[in-house]
Design a protein around this motif. Structure first.
Motif, PDB file in Angstrom:
ATOM      1  N   ALA A   1       0.822  -1.133   0.025  1.00 52.03           N
ATOM      2  CA  ALA A   1       0.147  -0.096   0.012  1.00 52.03           C
ATOM      3  C   ALA A   1       0.969   1.461   0.083  1.00 52.03           C
ATOM      4  CB  ALA A   1      -0.855   0.008   1.181  1.00 52.03           C
ATOM      5  N   VAL A   2       0.804   2.106  -0.948  1.00 47.60           N
ATOM      6  CA  VAL A   2       1.429   3.386  -0.953  1.00 47.60           C
ATOM      7  C   VAL A   2       0.630   4.463  -0.855  1.00 47.60           C
ATOM      8  CG1 VAL A   2       2.679   4.841  -2.819  1.00 47.60           C
ATOM      9  CG2 VAL A   2       2.971   2.252  -3.154  1.00 47.60           C
ATOM     10  N   CYS A   3       0.981   4.983   0.418  1.00 47.78           N
ATOM     11  CA  CYS A   3       0.129   6.040   1.050  1.00 47.78           C
ATOM     12  C   CYS A   3       0.656   7.313   0.854  1.00 47.78           C
ATOM     13  CB  CYS A   3      -0.164   5.989   2.528  1.00 47.78           C
ATOM     14  SG  CYS A   3      -0.537   4.100   2.921  1.00 47.78           S
ATOM     15  N   MET A   4       0.233   8.281   0.209  1.00 49.35           N
ATOM     16  CA  MET A   4       0.515   9.522  -0.286  1.00 49.35           C
ATOM     17  C   MET A   4      -0.089  10.687   0.652  1.00 49.35           C
ATOM     18  SD  MET A   4       0.519   9.663  -4.479  1.00 49.35           S
ATOM     19  CE  MET A   4       1.104   7.961  -5.195  1.00 49.35           C
ATOM     20  N   ASP A   5       0.502  11.338   1.434  1.00 50.18           N
ATOM     21  CA  ASP A   5       0.252  12.298   2.290  1.00 50.18           C
ATOM     22  C   ASP A   5       0.428  13.641   1.747  1.00 50.18           C
ATOM     23  OD1 ASP A   5      -0.108  13.580   4.596  1.00 50.18           O
ATOM     24  OD2 ASP A   5       0.983  12.488   6.045  1.00 50.18           O
ATOM     25  N   TYR A   6      -0.758  14.380   2.016  1.00 48.30           N
ATOM     26  CA  TYR A   6      -0.903  15.822   1.676  1.00 48.30           C
ATOM     27  C   TYR A   6      -0.504  17.036   2.640  1.00 48.30           C
ATOM     28  CZ  TYR A   6      -4.088  13.719  -1.864  1.00 48.30           C
ATOM     29  OH  TYR A   6      -4.911  13.059  -2.821  1.00 48.30           O
TER      30      TYR A   6
ATOM     31  N   ILE B   1       3.020  18.227   4.740  1.00 45.32           N
ATOM     32  CA  ILE B   1       4.343  18.435   4.291  1.00 45.32           C
ATOM     33  C   ILE B   1       5.600  17.682   5.514  1.00 45.32           C
ATOM     34  CG2 ILE B   1       4.166  20.516   2.871  1.00 45.32           C
ATOM     35  CD1 ILE B   1       5.131  22.163   5.163  1.00 45.32           C
ATOM     36  N   ASN B   2       4.756  17.390   6.715  1.00 43.95           N
ATOM     37  CA  ASN B   2       5.593  16.906   7.887  1.00 43.95           C
ATOM     38  C   ASN B   2       5.753  15.345   7.529  1.00 43.95           C
ATOM     39  OD1 ASN B   2       2.996  16.224   8.128  1.00 43.95           O
ATOM     40  ND2 ASN B   2       3.136  16.632  10.440  1.00 43.95           N
ATOM     41  N   ARG B   3       5.250  14.436   6.453  1.00 40.79           N
ATOM     42  CA  ARG B   3       5.363  13.423   6.214  1.00 40.79           C
ATOM     43  C   ARG B   3       6.874  12.948   5.775  1.00 40.79           C
ATOM     44  NH1 ARG B   3       3.078   8.875   8.378  1.00 40.79           N
ATOM     45  NH2 ARG B   3       1.015   9.508   7.745  1.00 40.79           N
TER      46      ARG B   3
ATOM     47  N   PHE C   1       4.744   8.679   2.431  1.00 39.85           N
ATOM     48  CA  PHE C   1       5.306   9.888   2.112  1.00 39.85           C
ATOM     49  C   PHE C   1       4.745  10.826   1.833  1.00 39.85           C
ATOM     50  CE2 PHE C   1       5.272   7.519  -1.728  1.00 39.85           C
ATOM     51  CZ  PHE C   1       4.730   8.521  -2.757  1.00 39.85           C
ATOM     52  N   PHE C   2       5.309  12.263   1.767  1.00 39.29           N
ATOM     53  CA  PHE C   2       4.765  13.502   1.599  1.00 39.29           C
ATOM     54  C   PHE C   2       4.473  13.288  -0.226  1.00 39.29           C
ATOM     55  CE2 PHE C   2       5.663  17.995   0.389  1.00 39.29           C
ATOM     56  CZ  PHE C   2       4.591  18.319   0.107  1.00 39.29           C
TER      57      PHE C   2
ATOM     58  N   ILE D   1      11.498  12.438  -5.155  1.00 40.70           N
ATOM     59  CA  ILE D   1      12.501  11.252  -4.903  1.00 40.70           C
ATOM     60  C   ILE D   1      11.996  10.336  -4.248  1.00 40.70           C
ATOM     61  CG2 ILE D   1      14.618  10.870  -3.589  1.00 40.70           C
ATOM     62  CD1 ILE D   1      15.518  13.653  -3.957  1.00 40.70           C
ATOM     63  N   ASP D   2      11.102  10.444  -3.274  1.00 40.07           N
ATOM     64  CA  ASP D   2      10.416   9.321  -2.505  1.00 40.07           C
ATOM     65  C   ASP D   2       9.348   8.413  -3.707  1.00 40.07           C
ATOM     66  OD1 ASP D   2      11.811   9.716  -0.147  1.00 40.07           O
ATOM     67  OD2 ASP D   2      10.327  10.763   0.794  1.00 40.07           O
ATOM     68  N   PHE D   3       8.951   9.364  -4.354  1.00 40.61           N
ATOM     69  CA  PHE D   3       7.816   8.781  -5.345  1.00 40.61           C
ATOM     70  C   PHE D   3       8.608   7.769  -6.178  1.00 40.61           C
ATOM     71  CE2 PHE D   3       5.449   9.004  -9.271  1.00 40.61           C
ATOM     72  CZ  PHE D   3       4.225   8.831  -8.906  1.00 40.61           C
ATOM     73  N   ILE D   4       9.566   8.411  -6.829  1.00 42.19           N
ATOM     74  CA  ILE D   4      10.250   7.635  -7.812  1.00 42.19           C
ATOM     75  C   ILE D   4      10.853   6.105  -7.219  1.00 42.19           C
ATOM     76  CG2 ILE D   4      12.206   7.389  -9.396  1.00 42.19           C
ATOM     77  CD1 ILE D   4      11.629  10.224  -9.854  1.00 42.19           C
ATOM     78  N   LYS D   5      11.471   6.497  -5.982  1.00 44.63           N
ATOM     79  CA  LYS D   5      12.073   5.244  -5.134  1.00 44.63           C
ATOM     80  C   LYS D   5      10.958   4.219  -4.891  1.00 44.63           C
ATOM     81  CE  LYS D   5      14.518   6.578  -1.751  1.00 44.63           C
ATOM     82  NZ  LYS D   5      15.094   7.052  -0.479  1.00 44.63           N
ATOM     83  N   VAL D   6      10.004   4.721  -4.336  1.00 46.97           N
ATOM     84  CA  VAL D   6       8.753   3.602  -4.022  1.00 46.97           C
ATOM     85  C   VAL D   6       8.343   2.784  -5.135  1.00 46.97           C
ATOM     86  CG1 VAL D   6       6.409   3.573  -2.921  1.00 46.97           C
ATOM     87  CG2 VAL D   6       8.204   4.747  -1.952  1.00 46.97           C
TER      88      VAL D   6
END
Length: 346
Positions: free
Chosen positions: A29-34, A36-38, A54-55, A60-65
């Protein structure tokens, strides 16, 4: 629902993927947080299920995941949460050449995000291109079939895990929440928002409380500045309750109310609290709209007109005087996930 998937581990967006992992080789499960503190956070429940958070603005986190998770390990993508996440599912599936499905736990077209330029157009493309659509209610499923001419749509209501919502001693529950042990308690937990019609319940209670000095209104959940809670000595606001206290809340009541308006949101919603209340065996009164009207069609005393204070007040008095037991089958998240897995496999 005012909950965080990773921190609170609550609701559809946590339980449905978690239970689905029992029917698959692996689930992420990829949970994208809106907010900025994530920071990038990984929660591994077991060997089959993993949650990433991740935020949403972190490229970078987006591509990594997505590179390490989806392309390497998974055959399909399922998008949920809102219009934006449905669009992400479509784009991710296109980039990695995977089929994608959508899980609609509400009518996302009624969400605020849909008002942003281009978002609704992208969402509608995502719906049309999905291999299948899973909807929270029959009303929403019918809408998707008709509006988008989509041939592969199923219904999976939001529900409970089983065993967490059970009947409890009413007096003990009231004492735990510091509520009046004596008296008649009606209440609601969830978004105390004007868009849900909470103002109707406020007006009804204030009228009934004038002639019934033992009547109390108990509230829990996020409030709406546009529709503040009335100042009254017998209105009890408990704030944001922890998930483990929600069964205690419902068992403390003589009558639970599910407010909803006849709107683009209300006509297609299926509040998870419905099954929570029924599992606690607490008498319930719901708005006669959409999925709620369908669910309680054989219990007309448990339905009120969503725009009528008079009807709401009459039904409250009737159910308090003569409580009605609603006996309906309640699926568990495990059963819903099994149904979802069988649908995906076909």
């Amino acid at each position: 629902m005012g909950k965080d998937v990773l921190d609170d581990r609550y609701g559809r967006l946590f339980n449905l993927p978690l239970e689905l992992s029992l029917f698959t080789n692996s689930m992420t499960a990829v949970c994208m947080d809106y907010h900025i503190n994530r920071k990038l956070k990984v929660v591994e429940i077991d060997s089959r299920s993993r949650f990433y958070g991740f935020f949403i603005g972190s490229i970078i986190d987006f591509i990594k995941v997505f590179n390490s998770v989806i392309f390497a390990r998974h055959d399909i993508v399922i998008g949920s949460s809102d219009c934006l996440q449905a669009t992400f599912a479509m784009l991710t599936a296109w980039v990695y050449r995977r089929p994608y499905y959508l899980d609609l736990y509400d009518n996302y077209e009624s969400f605020g995000l849909a008002k942003l330029p281009g978002v609704l157009w992208l969402y509608r493309r995502a719906v049309k291109g999905a291999k299948g659509i899973c909807c929270v209610s029959d009303a929403l499923a019918d809408y998707i079939r008709q509006r988008y001419q989509h041939p592969n749509v199923i219904t999976l209501e939001s529900t409970i895990s089983g065993g967490d919502f059970i009947p409890l001693n009413k007096q003990a529950c009231r004492e735990k929440l510091k509520l009046p042990v004596q008296g008649t308690l009606i209440g609601i937990a969830g978004a105390l928002d004007s868009s849900r019609g909470i103002d109707l319940l406020y007006r009804s209670f204030l009228q009934l409380a004038e002639s019934d000095l033992l009547l109390h209104l108990v509230l829990a959940g996020p409030t709406d500045n546009a529709c503040p809670i009335p100042a009254h000595p017998r209105i009890h606001y408990l704030g944001m309750l922890a998930h483990q206290d929600i069964p205690v809340f419902y068992n403390a009541l003589d009558l639970a109310v599910i407010c909803m308006r006849d709107s683009d949101f209300g006509r297609y919603a299926f509040p998870q609290k419905t099954y929570e209340i029924l599992a606690c065996k607490t008498p319930v009164l719901a708005a006669r709209v959409g999925a709620l009207a369908q669910l309680f069609q054989n219990y007309p005393r448990c339905l009120y007109q969503p725009d009528s204070v008079e009807d709401l007040s009459t039904k409250i008095l009737d159910l308090l005087a003569h409580p009605e037991s609603v006996d309906l089958p309640i699926p568990t998240w495990a059963e819903q996930a099994e149904k979802l897995a069988a649908w995906l496999q076909t």
